[in-house]
Design an enzyme around this catalytic site. Structure first.
Site, short mmCIF file in Angstrom:
data_model
loop_
_atom_site.label_atom_id
_atom_site.label_comp_id
_atom_site.label_asym_id
_atom_site.label_seq_id
_atom_site.Cartn_x
_atom_site.Cartn_y
_atom_site.Cartn_z
N TYR A 24 -1.95 0.43 10.00
CA TYR A 24 -2.14 -0.26 8.72
C TYR A 24 -0.88 -0.16 7.86
O TYR A 24 -0.34 -1.18 7.39
CB TYR A 24 -3.34 0.34 7.98
CG TYR A 24 -3.45 -0.11 6.55
CD1 TYR A 24 -3.58 -1.45 6.24
CD2 TYR A 24 -3.42 0.81 5.50
CE1 TYR A 24 -3.67 -1.87 4.91
CE2 TYR A 24 -3.51 0.40 4.19
CZ TYR A 24 -3.64 -0.94 3.90
OH TYR A 24 -3.72 -1.36 2.59
N THR A 69 0.82 -1.21 0.00
CA THR A 69 0.00 0.00 0.00
C THR A 69 0.85 1.26 0.00
O THR A 69 1.97 1.27 0.53
CB THR A 69 -0.90 0.02 1.26
OG1 THR A 69 -1.54 1.30 1.38
CG2 THR A 69 -0.08 -0.21 2.52
#
Length: 335
Positions: free
Chosen positions: A141, A117
């Protein structure tokens, strides 16, 4: 050769399964269906319902089905949720990923593609983010994904794995043929949320933060069509099979749109003027994330076919309306 796709019943995973099947690959899906959907796995593709953190299960699957490559999607992906539940995210995205990599090493799988990501960059110092920019994630995250990138690189060095890590920017849209799309009702992705608002499934859209250092005060993101992203995974697989070196690549289009701009496009394409609420910033949201795409375009045999925000929104809306029709039909048959 069999390609094992973990999280293949989810949003991006299911589109990649479709792209692999369209390319003639033999595919197997492992998914616990906590956020995935059985119906998104195409006919003819095996689905094993199980936890990727169960290393013994992953090893059995690899050995029983002759798995030659693993594409690892299974993860938790909601930034605000990661701030509230950091240990859950380190478990789901780092500890369980270790189990997948360990199974690959122990069973002789030579090629791995990892779903990463843009959140690994944190708040970058430049407008256009290259792969070599400093990695300073600002939420659990992003940190959990960066830890997994490091783990994969170390395992590759020690055990001879070949890998590609793909850092996604903002993924949106749906399969143009209507075979898959973002199906989670509680999704937090902007285009999904706005499409739900346009379809009457939400009362409106909430914009978090209007005081960012951007032209209109709202966050700017690089939106990539999910089918183009799926095609990038297939291209990465082809490259690894041809002996390409280990690499990390950004996945985006190299341009950004603000939250307000995206909402305006959804209103225009849908023809619905849904309500918009302005709210304070959410924790963990950087002002601007735009991908540098020179490396992916030079290293992969990949040319985006759906690089158009209107098309992304239109496909997302088509999928949302399809879901709404199915739900209405289900209510009608139940009554």
């Amino acid at each position: 050769m069999t390609v094992l796709v973990t999280g293949g019943a989810g949003y991006i995973g299911s589109h990649t399964v479709l792209a692999l099947v369209d390319a003639g690959e033999k595919v197997l899906v492992l998914d616990d269906l906590s956020t995935g959907h059985r119906r998104l796995v195409p006919d003819g593709v095996g689905l094993i319902v199980g936890d990727v953190g169960d290393g013994a299960l992953v090893r059995r699957i690899v050995e029983q089905y002759g798995v030659s490559e693993i594409i690892h999607f299974a993860a938790r992906i909601v930034v605000p949720e990661s701030i509230l539940d950091p240990l859950g995210y380190y478990l789901g995205n780092t500890v369980k990923t270790r189990a997948v990599f360990e199974a690959a090493v122990s069973c002789g799988v030579r090629r791995v593609i990892f779903s990463s990501t843009a959140a690994v960059y944190g708040e970058p110092r430049v407008a256009i983010i290259g792969e070599d920019e400093p990695k300073a994630p600002i939420n659990p995250y992003g940190r959990s994904k960066l830890m997994s990138e490091w783990m994969l690189a170390d395992a590759a060095c020690a055990h001879g794995l070949s890998y590609t890590s793909l850092r996604y920017f903002n993924v949106a849209g749906a399969d143009p043929a209507g075979r898959s799309g973002q199906s989670s009702k509680n999704a937090t992705h902007l285009i999904k949320v706005a499409s739900q608002a346009a379809s009457g499934e939400r009362r409106g859209v909430e914009i978090f933060g209007t005081d960012y250092p951007t032209p209109d005060g709202t966050c700017i993101r690089d939106y990539i069509h999910v089918s183009d992203l799926a095609a990038a995974h297939v291209a990465a697989l082809v490259r690894l099979r041809a002996g390409g070196p280990n690499m990390t690549l950004n996945c985006g289009y190299g341009r950004g749109y603000s939250v307000k701009e995206v909402v305006d496009v959804v209103k225009r394409v849908s023809g619905v003027d849904f309500p918009v609420t302005l709210s304070p910033r959410r924790p963990g949201d950087p002002p601007c994330l735009i991908a540098s795409v020179e490396r992916i375009r030079s290293e992969l045999d990949w040319t985006p076919k759906l690089d158009d925000l209107d098309a992304i929104v239109r496909h997302a809306l088509d999928w949302e309306r399809r879901l709404a029709r199915k739900e209405l039909a289900g209510h009608a048959s139940a009554s």
